[in-house]
Motif scaffolding. Sequence first.
Motif, PDB file in Angstrom:
ATOM      1  N   TYR A  16     -19.692   7.822  46.760  1.00  0.00           N
ATOM      2  CA  TYR A  16     -18.762   8.726  46.086  1.00  0.00           C
ATOM      3  C   TYR A  16     -18.732   8.456  44.578  1.00  0.00           C
ATOM      4  CZ  TYR A  16     -17.179   9.350  50.917  1.00  0.00           C
ATOM      5  OH  TYR A  16     -17.132   9.581  52.260  1.00  0.00           O
ATOM      6  N   SER A  17     -19.544   7.515  44.140  1.00  0.00           N
ATOM      7  CA  SER A  17     -19.691   7.204  42.707  1.00  0.00           C
ATOM      8  C   SER A  17     -18.355   6.791  42.065  1.00  0.00           C
ATOM      9  CB  SER A  17     -20.302   8.403  41.980  1.00  0.00           C
ATOM     10  OG  SER A  17     -21.004   7.960  40.844  1.00  0.00           O
ATOM     11  N   CYS A  18     -17.652   5.845  42.702  1.00  0.00           N
ATOM     12  CA  CYS A  18     -16.341   5.407  42.221  1.00  0.00           C
ATOM     13  C   CYS A  18     -16.466   4.463  41.017  1.00  0.00           C
ATOM     14  CB  CYS A  18     -15.585   4.712  43.352  1.00  0.00           C
ATOM     15  SG  CYS A  18     -14.024   3.985  42.816  1.00  0.00           S
ATOM     16  N   ASN A  19     -15.969   4.911  39.867  1.00  0.00           N
ATOM     17  CA  ASN A  19     -16.050   4.096  38.644  1.00  0.00           C
ATOM     18  C   ASN A  19     -15.260   2.795  38.777  1.00  0.00           C
ATOM     19  OD1 ASN A  19     -17.627   5.992  37.390  1.00  0.00           O
ATOM     20  ND2 ASN A  19     -15.951   6.925  36.244  1.00  0.00           N
ATOM     21  N   CYS A  20     -14.044   2.886  39.374  1.00  0.00           N
ATOM     22  CA  CYS A  20     -13.169   1.710  39.463  1.00  0.00           C
ATOM     23  C   CYS A  20     -13.839   0.591  40.256  1.00  0.00           C
ATOM     24  CB  CYS A  20     -11.835   2.095  40.123  1.00  0.00           C
ATOM     25  SG  CYS A  20     -10.957   3.351  39.183  1.00  0.00           S
ATOM     26  N   ALA A  21     -14.372   0.929  41.450  1.00  0.00           N
ATOM     27  CA  ALA A  21     -15.007  -0.091  42.289  1.00  0.00           C
ATOM     28  C   ALA A  21     -16.222  -0.681  41.582  1.00  0.00           C
ATOM     29  CB  ALA A  21     -15.409   0.523  43.624  1.00  0.00           C
ATOM     30  N   LYS A  81      -8.108  -0.507  34.142  1.00  0.00           N
ATOM     31  CA  LYS A  81      -7.911  -0.977  32.775  1.00  0.00           C
ATOM     32  C   LYS A  81      -8.897  -2.101  32.459  1.00  0.00           C
ATOM     33  CE  LYS A  81      -3.952  -1.200  29.876  1.00  0.00           C
ATOM     34  NZ  LYS A  81      -3.758  -1.398  28.770  1.00  0.00           N
ATOM     35  N   VAL A  82      -9.671  -1.922  31.403  1.00  0.00           N
ATOM     36  CA  VAL A  82     -10.609  -2.967  30.971  1.00  0.00           C
ATOM     37  C   VAL A  82     -10.282  -3.271  29.522  1.00  0.00           C
ATOM     38  CG1 VAL A  82     -13.022  -3.647  30.773  1.00  0.00           C
ATOM     39  CG2 VAL A  82     -12.359  -1.936  32.455  1.00  0.00           C
ATOM     40  N   GLY A  83      -9.801  -4.490  29.252  1.00  0.00           N
ATOM     41  CA  GLY A  83      -9.337  -4.826  27.902  1.00  0.00           C
ATOM     42  C   GLY A  83      -8.203  -3.884  27.540  1.00  0.00           C
ATOM     43  N   ASP A  84      -8.368  -3.192  26.385  1.00  0.00           N
ATOM     44  CA  ASP A  84      -7.296  -2.261  26.007  1.00  0.00           C
ATOM     45  C   ASP A  84      -7.681  -0.812  26.321  1.00  0.00           C
ATOM     46  OD1 ASP A  84      -9.332  -2.114  24.230  1.00  0.00           O
ATOM     47  OD2 ASP A  84      -8.114  -2.305  22.418  1.00  0.00           O
ATOM     48  N   ARG A  85      -8.690  -0.683  27.163  1.00  0.00           N
ATOM     49  CA  ARG A  85      -9.206   0.656  27.442  1.00  0.00           C
ATOM     50  C   ARG A  85      -8.979   1.025  28.913  1.00  0.00           C
ATOM     51  NH1 ARG A  85     -15.220   1.045  27.687  1.00  0.00           N
ATOM     52  NH2 ARG A  85     -15.488   3.087  28.608  1.00  0.00           N
ATOM     53  N   GLU A  86      -8.780   2.304  29.173  1.00  0.00           N
ATOM     54  CA  GLU A  86      -8.604   2.744  30.549  1.00  0.00           C
ATOM     55  C   GLU A  86      -9.765   3.662  30.929  1.00  0.00           C
ATOM     56  OE1 GLU A  86      -4.845   4.555  31.348  1.00  0.00           O
ATOM     57  OE2 GLU A  86      -4.891   3.859  33.429  1.00  0.00           O
ATOM     58  N   VAL A  87     -10.502   3.284  32.009  1.00  0.00           N
ATOM     59  CA  VAL A  87     -11.608   4.124  32.474  1.00  0.00           C
ATOM     60  C   VAL A  87     -11.135   4.913  33.683  1.00  0.00           C
ATOM     61  CG1 VAL A  87     -14.000   4.164  33.295  1.00  0.00           C
ATOM     62  CG2 VAL A  87     -13.285   2.415  31.656  1.00  0.00           C
ATOM     63  N   LYS A  88     -11.356   6.239  33.642  1.00  0.00           N
ATOM     64  CA  LYS A  88     -10.871   7.104  34.720  1.00  0.00           C
ATOM     65  C   LYS A  88     -11.922   7.253  35.825  1.00  0.00           C
ATOM     66  CE  LYS A  88      -7.289  10.180  32.907  1.00  0.00           C
ATOM     67  NZ  LYS A  88      -6.549   9.081  32.361  1.00  0.00           N
ATOM     68  N   CYS A  89     -11.456   7.525  37.032  1.00  0.00           N
ATOM     69  CA  CYS A  89     -12.346   7.867  38.139  1.00  0.00           C
ATOM     70  C   CYS A  89     -12.224   9.376  38.366  1.00  0.00           C
ATOM     71  CB  CYS A  89     -11.918   7.106  39.400  1.00  0.00           C
ATOM     72  SG  CYS A  89     -13.320   6.724  40.456  1.00  0.00           S
ATOM     73  N   THR A  90     -13.161   9.960  39.117  1.00  0.00           N
ATOM     74  CA  THR A  90     -13.089  11.401  39.349  1.00  0.00           C
ATOM     75  C   THR A  90     -11.808  11.754  40.113  1.00  0.00           C
ATOM     76  OG1 THR A  90     -14.548  10.960  41.221  1.00  0.00           O
ATOM     77  CG2 THR A  90     -15.539  11.967  39.270  1.00  0.00           C
ATOM     78  N   ARG A  91     -11.377  10.831  40.994  1.00  0.00           N
ATOM     79  CA  ARG A  91     -10.095  10.989  41.687  1.00  0.00           C
ATOM     80  C   ARG A  91      -9.693   9.619  42.199  1.00  0.00           C
ATOM     81  NH1 ARG A  91     -11.165  11.230  47.421  1.00  0.00           N
ATOM     82  NH2 ARG A  91     -13.351  11.619  47.829  1.00  0.00           N
ATOM     83  N   ALA A  92      -8.471   9.499  42.746  1.00  0.00           N
ATOM     84  CA  ALA A  92      -8.053   8.230  43.349  1.00  0.00           C
ATOM     85  C   ALA A  92      -8.700   8.137  44.729  1.00  0.00           C
ATOM     86  CB  ALA A  92      -6.540   8.171  43.443  1.00  0.00           C
TER      87      ALA A  92
END
Length: 573
Positions: free
Chosen positions: A360-365, A337-348
């Motif tokens: 693995y190109s992890c968006n969250c990290a 969660k960034v501000g009021d937006r949620e960014v998804k990753c390809t998987r957990a």
Amino acid sequence: MTIRRAQRKEAEIIAGRLSILRTSAGVLIFCLLIVCFNYQIVGKVGGRSLLVLARRQHLERVSAGIPRGNILDRHGVPLNDPGWGAACVVFPQLAGDSEKVVKALEQVFGKGSVLLEDNQWSSGGPVRIAGDLSSQTAQALIALNRSGLEGVYVVPEERRYGPESLARHVVGYVPRNAYFDSADNVGQLGLERYLDGTLKGGDASWVGVVLAGDRSVFPGSSVRIGPGLLPPIDVRTTIDARIQRIVERTMDAAGVSKGAAVVLDINTGQVLAMASRPDFQQDRPDASIGLRDAPFVNRAVSAFIPGSVYKTVIVAAALESGAIQPHQRFQCNGSIKVGDREVKCTRAHGEITLEEALGYSCNCALIEIALKTGPEKLLEFSKRAGFGKLTGIELPEESSGYLPNGREMLAGDVANFAIGQGYLGVTPLQMAVFFRAIVTGELDRPTLLLPGGGEDPERKVGRPAAETSARSPTPRNGTTIMSQETSKVLRESLLLGTTTGTGQLAWVPRFGSAGKTGTAEVGEGRLPHAWFVGFCPLVSPKFVICVFVENGGEGPAVAAPLFGEIALKILAR
Ligand SMILES: [Zn+2]
């Protein structure tokens, strides 16, 4: 014989053929002159002494075959695939009646296809009616001349671009009539434009006829063609024709309709191949003007959204600024969660190392890393790594790309930046230069010209256009942009990428590779841009290759396999 030697041999043979052509043209003219001279001494025409006539004769000649050097690969093979063709030329002085000539020419070229302006006719110089003549057309014109039509000739003409020409966006083009009309002898794109001054040096060849005092053709004389005494200067580039051909054929076979690829030599920073699609028709540039996919644009030096390939820059910036440590671990629950937006990753991804986060190109990290580093430090490193400014390559069309303004960035913008989205544009060349720096630690200016390849110290020509030299490129001597430790972390991450991560289709059997995929979202209703940037072989890497497919789809599925195929063909020689 090794391939390298074979290439040099090939280059020598081509150079030899060119010089034989030039020499034989010279010998031919010399013989013609001797024949004419003998004729003058021994002959008589209409009772008048030829010696008297000779005093009043003169050679009416007009420059033709305006010289222009060829653009060669690093082994001396011309990239523009030059050759010879035939042109139809009319000498108004000899032809007399223009209507009669047009009528006769229409028998060959078709009714209404021969346009002779009055001023062309009255200028007196030869008028080039048509080039690229088929042998059938040439034969028909020669027959016309023999049947008594004065002033119409078939002359050999250099053909600058052939069907096998390579690296068209690097070479560029000159308009079709450049060899005949000096107003057209001006480079319009690429090195033709950047090195215009060097390429168009030398003496023009000429077409002429010997006229008597009364302006009639001197007996025994016919049209003559002479070579320029000072040949033009050829320019030697860093391009390797073998590698360039591999890149272009692989892209075409894969059906890449829009995109680019760049191959850099890791040791020297020289560009070994640079291709852009769609291609344009070099010998008929008019046919490519105004087409929808902009074929004249060199996509290798144009800016595009990078997507996840930019995560490599983010991790380097975070490590160099000390915001994160190499052995740090991260937690990915599948979204952030960034501000009021949620960014998804390809998987957990769960708990992962830094190398895994990138591999693995992890968006969250990556978003966590970017927020921790802060926009100022991310942008400071991005600039140091060559983004948002020209690399200084010898191409006038180069774009500097663009970076967001750090002071205006909110958390959501930083999150976008972390995954290479939002207001961000990088060129495939910039990306390749940065990946080379991952291996060497240093950012160098990439080059397209071999040292001394386009310079002739004695003739003092060939200064690049002021417009291009006045720009301020990245410093030529390498700037260290990352520590060996940062470089090691990145290399290990990129190896994870091709072995167990998103870039597995870029793995090169027998040689190995390492690199990063990118899938850049470009808005609703359009396919994303597919990227892959990496190096090979794995041990003692020699090449950096950047593959970009505009609106091509997913990086892992589209760009990674193209990288793998190109790399394998380059390495397996
Ligand atoms: Zn993740």
